[in-house]
Design an enzyme around this catalytic site. Structure first.
Site, PDB file in Angstrom:
ATOM      1  N   ASN A 217      -2.426  -6.243   9.744  1.00  0.00           N
ATOM      2  CA  ASN A 217      -1.932  -7.262   8.817  1.00  0.00           C
ATOM      3  C   ASN A 217      -1.558  -8.494   9.623  1.00  0.00           C
ATOM      4  O   ASN A 217      -1.187  -8.389  10.790  1.00  0.00           O
ATOM      5  CB  ASN A 217      -0.693  -6.751   8.080  1.00  0.00           C
ATOM      6  CG  ASN A 217      -0.141  -7.761   7.097  1.00  0.00           C
ATOM      7  OD1 ASN A 217      -0.906  -8.401   6.351  1.00  0.00           O
ATOM      8  ND2 ASN A 217       1.167  -7.939   7.073  1.00  0.00           N
TER       9      ASN A 217
ATOM     10  N   HIS B 141       1.169 -11.571   9.465  1.00  0.00           N
ATOM     11  CA  HIS B 141       2.412 -11.935   8.784  1.00  0.00           C
ATOM     12  C   HIS B 141       2.891 -13.272   9.358  1.00  0.00           C
ATOM     13  O   HIS B 141       2.914 -13.452  10.575  1.00  0.00           O
ATOM     14  CB  HIS B 141       3.464 -10.850   9.018  1.00  0.00           C
ATOM     15  CG  HIS B 141       4.757 -11.148   8.334  1.00  0.00           C
ATOM     16  ND1 HIS B 141       4.941 -10.965   6.987  1.00  0.00           N
ATOM     17  CD2 HIS B 141       5.922 -11.649   8.807  1.00  0.00           C
ATOM     18  CE1 HIS B 141       6.161 -11.332   6.661  1.00  0.00           C
ATOM     19  NE2 HIS B 141       6.785 -11.750   7.745  1.00  0.00           N
TER      20      HIS B 141
ATOM     21  N   LEU C 187       0.847  -1.197   0.000  1.00  0.00           N
ATOM     22  CA  LEU C 187       0.000   0.000   0.000  1.00  0.00           C
ATOM     23  C   LEU C 187       0.883   1.248   0.000  1.00  0.00           C
ATOM     24  O   LEU C 187       1.965   1.264   0.601  1.00  0.00           O
ATOM     25  CB  LEU C 187      -0.903  -0.013   1.231  1.00  0.00           C
ATOM     26  CG  LEU C 187      -1.913  -1.171   1.259  1.00  0.00           C
ATOM     27  CD1 LEU C 187      -2.515  -1.314   2.654  1.00  0.00           C
ATOM     28  CD2 LEU C 187      -3.003  -0.969   0.213  1.00  0.00           C
TER      29      LEU C 187
HETATM   30  C1  GRF Z   1      -1.015 -16.174   5.281  1.00  0.00           C
HETATM   31  O1  GRF Z   1       0.045 -17.039   5.528  1.00  0.00           O
HETATM   32  C2  GRF Z   1      -0.732 -14.821   5.872  1.00  0.00           C
HETATM   33  O2  GRF Z   1       0.037 -14.879   7.033  1.00  0.00           O
HETATM   34  C3  GRF Z   1       0.034 -14.149   4.774  1.00  0.00           C
HETATM   35  O3  GRF Z   1      -0.541 -14.611   3.585  1.00  0.00           O
HETATM   36  C4  GRF Z   1      -1.160 -15.869   3.803  1.00  0.00           C
HETATM   37  C5  GRF Z   1      -2.586 -15.703   3.381  1.00  0.00           C
HETATM   38  O4  GRF Z   1      -3.284 -16.918   3.418  1.00  0.00           O
HETATM   39  N1  GRF Z   1       0.010 -12.733   4.941  1.00  0.00           N
HETATM   40  P1  GRF Z   1      -4.866 -16.926   3.298  1.00  0.00           P
HETATM   41  O5  GRF Z   1      -5.199 -16.279   1.951  1.00  0.00           O
HETATM   42  O6  GRF Z   1      -5.422 -16.159   4.450  1.00  0.00           O
HETATM   43  O7  GRF Z   1      -5.253 -18.372   3.307  1.00  0.00           O
END
Ligand code: GRF
Length: 199
Positions: free
Chosen positions: A110, A112, A96
């Site tokens: 977010n 992560h 972003l």
């Molecule tokens: C997850 O591992 C999250 O931590 C990362 O991207 C992935 C998304 O997975 N940011 P989903 O689309 O929620 O299944």
């Protein structure tokens, strides 16, 4: 103090974290409600999952916009129409702009897949294994202009086990993500509601 915090979820893919948030918000006592799911990829599997769950979902094909400002302006229009007060990034694979982050300062979360501040960026599971870490996990944090560097809301840890490969480790972390993200969203939404009460 009254209404639940209207939340927009931004995705790019399968949306399993999005589904965990939607599921948690089905409980009327949950302090946030999922007002809108937005994807930068109209074909994202998560869009269909959101619709099946009865949540408004919109694909905005980022490639069809002249540039990032135009794409983000369209997201802002959709978020405003949904009266969103808070954004959860859930596998949203786009950085972003500082202007967007500033517009939503303190209102973007977010998730992560690492124990931040360790392992910012991509391929966290592969890197955790390559570095021989004994522990790995996930973090929910506020989004700032610095990638994966904003204030931490919550973390969950998992062990790295003998014989792990990136997929096995990712699956173990994902179980924790689905537990952690709703919990962190609830914490932040409660704080926003408490702030409203003080206004
Ligand atoms: C997850 O591992 C999250 O931590 C990362 O991207 C992935 C998304 O997975 N940011 P989903 O689309 O929620 O299944």
């Amino acid at each position: 103090m009254t209404g639940r915090v209207r939340t927009g979820v931004l995705i790019s893919g399968r949306g399993s974290n999005m589904s965990a948030l939607i599921e948690a918000a089905r409980n009327k006592d949950f302090p946030a409600e999922i007002a809108l799911v937005l994807s930068d990829k109209p074909q994202a599997a998560g869009i269909r999952a959101a619709q099946l769950a009865g949540v408004a979902a919109l694909g905005l094909d980022a490639k069809r916009f002249a540039g990032k400002p135009e794409f983000e302006a369209a997201m802002n229009v959709a978020l405003a129409a949904a009266e969103a007060e808070l954004i959860c990034l859930a596998g949203f694979m786009r950085i972003l702009s500082p202007a967007f982050v500033e517009r939503w300062r303190g209102r973007i979360l977010n998730i992560h897949p690492s124990l931040l501040p360790d392992l910012r960026g991509l391929q966290t599971h592969e890197r955790a294994l390559a570095e021989g870490r004994a522990e790995h996990g996930c973090t929910v944090h506020f989004v700032t202009a610095d990638l994966d560097a904003g204030p931490i809301v919550a973390q969950a840890r998992v062990p790295v086990l003998p014989g792990d490969d990136a997929d096995r480790l990712a699956a173990r972390v994902l179980v924790e993500e689905h537990r952690l993200y709703p919990e962190a969203l609830a914490t932040v939404a409660r704080a926003i509601r408490a702030g409203r009460g003080a206004e």
